[in-house]
Design a protein around this motif. Structure first.
Motif, PDB file in Angstrom:
ATOM      1  N   GLU A  88       0.842  -1.132   0.057  1.00  0.00           N
ATOM      2  CA  GLU A  88       0.236  -0.146  -0.110  1.00  0.00           C
ATOM      3  C   GLU A  88       0.828   1.469  -0.007  1.00  0.00           C
ATOM      4  N   ARG A  89       2.051   1.026   0.926  1.00  0.00           N
ATOM      5  CA  ARG A  89       2.726   2.453   0.707  1.00  0.00           C
ATOM      6  C   ARG A  89       3.419   2.664  -0.342  1.00  0.00           C
ATOM      7  N   LEU A  90       3.914   1.485  -1.092  1.00  0.00           N
ATOM      8  CA  LEU A  90       4.644   1.807  -2.433  1.00  0.00           C
ATOM      9  C   LEU A  90       3.527   2.151  -3.555  1.00  0.00           C
ATOM     10  N   ALA A  91       2.457   1.595  -3.252  1.00  0.00           N
ATOM     11  CA  ALA A  91       1.426   1.848  -4.533  1.00  0.00           C
ATOM     12  C   ALA A  91       1.026   3.390  -4.284  1.00  0.00           C
ATOM     13  N   ALA A  92       1.093   4.046  -3.210  1.00  0.00           N
ATOM     14  CA  ALA A  92       0.733   5.408  -3.300  1.00  0.00           C
ATOM     15  C   ALA A  92       2.017   6.372  -3.903  1.00  0.00           C
ATOM     16  N   ALA A  93       3.104   5.850  -4.180  1.00  0.00           N
ATOM     17  CA  ALA A  93       4.010   6.582  -4.755  1.00  0.00           C
ATOM     18  C   ALA A  93       3.605   6.850  -6.145  1.00  0.00           C
ATOM     19  N   SER A  94       3.723   8.044  -6.844  1.00  0.00           N
ATOM     20  CA  SER A  94       3.198   8.018  -8.253  1.00  0.00           C
ATOM     21  C   SER A  94       4.389   8.286  -9.085  1.00  0.00           C
ATOM     22  N   ASN A  95       5.570   8.652  -8.598  1.00  0.00           N
ATOM     23  CA  ASN A  95       6.940   8.730  -9.384  1.00  0.00           C
ATOM     24  C   ASN A  95       8.231   8.264  -8.588  1.00  0.00           C
ATOM     25  N   ARG A  96       9.417   8.182  -9.173  1.00  0.00           N
ATOM     26  CA  ARG A  96      10.371   7.715  -8.772  1.00  0.00           C
ATOM     27  C   ARG A  96      10.773   8.372  -7.225  1.00  0.00           C
ATOM     28  N   ASP A  97      10.759   9.633  -7.285  1.00  0.00           N
ATOM     29  CA  ASP A  97      11.401  10.437  -6.167  1.00  0.00           C
ATOM     30  C   ASP A  97      10.391   9.902  -5.003  1.00  0.00           C
ATOM     31  N   GLU A  98       9.083   9.878  -5.114  1.00  0.00           N
ATOM     32  CA  GLU A  98       8.126   9.560  -4.242  1.00  0.00           C
ATOM     33  C   GLU A  98       8.317   7.946  -3.694  1.00  0.00           C
ATOM     34  N   ALA A  99       8.499   7.320  -4.516  1.00  0.00           N
ATOM     35  CA  ALA A  99       8.869   5.896  -4.380  1.00  0.00           C
ATOM     36  C   ALA A  99      10.213   5.641  -3.264  1.00  0.00           C
ATOM     37  N   LEU A 100      11.362   6.700  -3.454  1.00  0.00           N
ATOM     38  CA  LEU A 100      12.385   6.629  -2.770  1.00  0.00           C
ATOM     39  C   LEU A 100      11.983   7.027  -1.287  1.00  0.00           C
ATOM     40  N   GLU A 101      11.170   7.975  -1.413  1.00  0.00           N
ATOM     41  CA  GLU A 101      10.770   8.389  -0.036  1.00  0.00           C
ATOM     42  C   GLU A 101      10.073   7.419   0.576  1.00  0.00           C
ATOM     43  N   ALA A 102       9.089   6.461  -0.062  1.00  0.00           N
ATOM     44  CA  ALA A 102       8.323   5.549   0.468  1.00  0.00           C
ATOM     45  C   ALA A 102       9.448   4.301   1.099  1.00  0.00           C
ATOM     46  N   VAL A 103      10.420   4.185   0.234  1.00  0.00           N
ATOM     47  CA  VAL A 103      11.275   3.223   0.869  1.00  0.00           C
ATOM     48  C   VAL A 103      11.798   3.740   2.291  1.00  0.00           C
ATOM     49  N   VAL A 104      12.205   5.023   2.373  1.00  0.00           N
ATOM     50  CA  VAL A 104      12.763   5.521   3.315  1.00  0.00           C
ATOM     51  C   VAL A 104      11.797   5.536   4.610  1.00  0.00           C
ATOM     52  N   ASP A 105      10.702   5.509   4.488  1.00  0.00           N
ATOM     53  CA  ASP A 105       9.333   5.446   5.381  1.00  0.00           C
ATOM     54  C   ASP A 105       9.500   4.219   5.891  1.00  0.00           C
ATOM     55  N   LEU A 106       9.787   3.188   5.033  1.00  0.00           N
ATOM     56  CA  LEU A 106       9.494   1.832   5.545  1.00  0.00           C
ATOM     57  C   LEU A 106      10.693   1.345   6.335  1.00  0.00           C
ATOM     58  N   VAL A 107      11.607   1.923   6.608  1.00  0.00           N
ATOM     59  CA  VAL A 107      12.848   1.768   7.335  1.00  0.00           C
ATOM     60  C   VAL A 107      12.730   2.613   8.516  1.00  0.00           C
ATOM     61  N   VAL A 108      12.360   4.227   8.553  1.00  0.00           N
ATOM     62  CA  VAL A 108      12.441   4.767   9.570  1.00  0.00           C
ATOM     63  C   VAL A 108      11.126   5.059  10.452  1.00  0.00           C
ATOM     64  N   ASP A 109      10.045   4.976   9.600  1.00  0.00           N
ATOM     65  CA  ASP A 109       8.873   5.394  10.242  1.00  0.00           C
ATOM     66  C   ASP A 109       8.223   4.284  11.146  1.00  0.00           C
ATOM     67  N   GLU A 110       7.956   4.469  12.324  1.00  0.00           N
ATOM     68  CA  GLU A 110       7.590   3.177  13.262  1.00  0.00           C
ATOM     69  C   GLU A 110       5.914   3.024  13.136  1.00  0.00           C
ATOM     70  N   SER A 111       5.246   3.753  12.178  1.00  0.00           N
ATOM     71  CA  SER A 111       3.935   3.061  11.757  1.00  0.00           C
ATOM     72  C   SER A 111       4.310   2.048  10.868  1.00  0.00           C
ATOM     73  N   TRP A 112       5.310   1.603  10.214  1.00  0.00           N
ATOM     74  CA  TRP A 112       5.359   0.812   9.365  1.00  0.00           C
ATOM     75  C   TRP A 112       6.270  -0.240   9.953  1.00  0.00           C
ATOM     76  N   ALA A 113       7.486   0.026  10.537  1.00  0.00           N
ATOM     77  CA  ALA A 113       8.455  -0.877  11.127  1.00  0.00           C
ATOM     78  C   ALA A 113       8.371  -0.826  12.678  1.00  0.00           C
ATOM     79  N   THR A 114       7.012  -1.063  13.234  1.00  0.00           N
ATOM     80  CA  THR A 114       6.754  -0.963  14.631  1.00  0.00           C
ATOM     81  C   THR A 114       7.781  -1.904  15.575  1.00  0.00           C
ATOM     82  N   PRO A 115       7.828  -1.791  16.616  1.00  0.00           N
ATOM     83  CA  PRO A 115       8.596  -2.462  17.488  1.00  0.00           C
ATOM     84  C   PRO A 115       8.237  -3.735  17.786  1.00  0.00           C
TER      85      PRO A 115
END
Length: 210
Positions: A88-115
């Motif tokens: 869902e997070r990656l599908a929300a990206a509409s271009n390459r730069d947004e896809a890069l930000e989505a990848v970063v989110d998946l690493v640093v955002d605890e709403s995705w990588a929860t404890p």
């Protein structure tokens, strides 16, 4: 004195009707993940899970033949849930730069990588080490992650990013000085290749730099 009727006596001897609880099985699976996150696979018992799910102890063996089957289904639920959110997070990206930000989110955002997700991932790896059924679940999870990344990146890049997301998430969960967003973004950009950001839209394949 009032005497009860034969029909009333028969009704009184009938077993109590089972309470309709359509969510019970799913609730047991969710409770299993909560118990594993708190106590580990070794500490996951029928009694603890039943208490966490708020169900009678007998429900455990009614719905699941044994603890291994219960754990397998619970970890499958974990994999499917996390893979769906990842997609869902990656599908929300509409271009390459947004896809890069989505990848970063998946690493640093605890709403995705929860404890809790990290703890459960550790338990899943250990539990699956000698269980082919769980290894299949893990491979399916990996395939879904790579497919989601493949919407934006070439196949080999998607594989590298998938490994990076998982490995760096694990490192950040225990690192005294975890990489911040800027550092993670820099790592992602190096994996994708210089100048790749913003060069293409969703669905393209741009090979990584040699």
């Amino acid at each position: 004195m009032y005497a009860s009727s034969p029909d009333a006596n028969r009704r009184s001897r009938l077993p109590a009707a089972r309470r309709y609880d359509p969510d019970r099985r799913a609730r047991i699976l969710r409770a299993t993940l909560d118990v594993v996150a708190e106590h580990g696979v070794a500490g996951a018992t029928h009694r603890r899970i039943a208490a966490a799910a708020g169900v009678p102890l007998g429900s455990m063996t009614y719905h699941f033949e044994g603890m291994e089957l219960l754990l397998t289904e619970a970890f499958t639920l974990l994999a499917d849930t996390v893979a769906a959110r990842f997609t869902e997070r990656l599908a929300a990206a509409s271009n390459r730069d947004e896809a890069l930000e989505a990848v970063v989110d998946l690493v640093v955002d605890e709403s995705w990588a929860t404890p809790q997700t990290m703890l459960l991932s550790y338990e899943l790896y250990a539990f699956a080490a000698r269980r082919p059924a769980l290894q299949s679940v893990m491979r399916d999870w990996m395939d879904k992650s790579r497919a989601a990344l493949g919407r934006h990146f070439a196949p080999e890049t998607a594989k590298a990013l998938d490994a990076m997301i998982e490995g760096l998430s694990i490192h950040r969960s225990v690192d005294r000085d975890p990489a911040d967003r800027a550092a993670v973004r820099s790592i992602v950009e190096r994996l994708v290749g210089e100048g790749a950001a913003g060069r293409s839209s969703v669905g393209s394949s741009i090979p990584t730099s040699p």
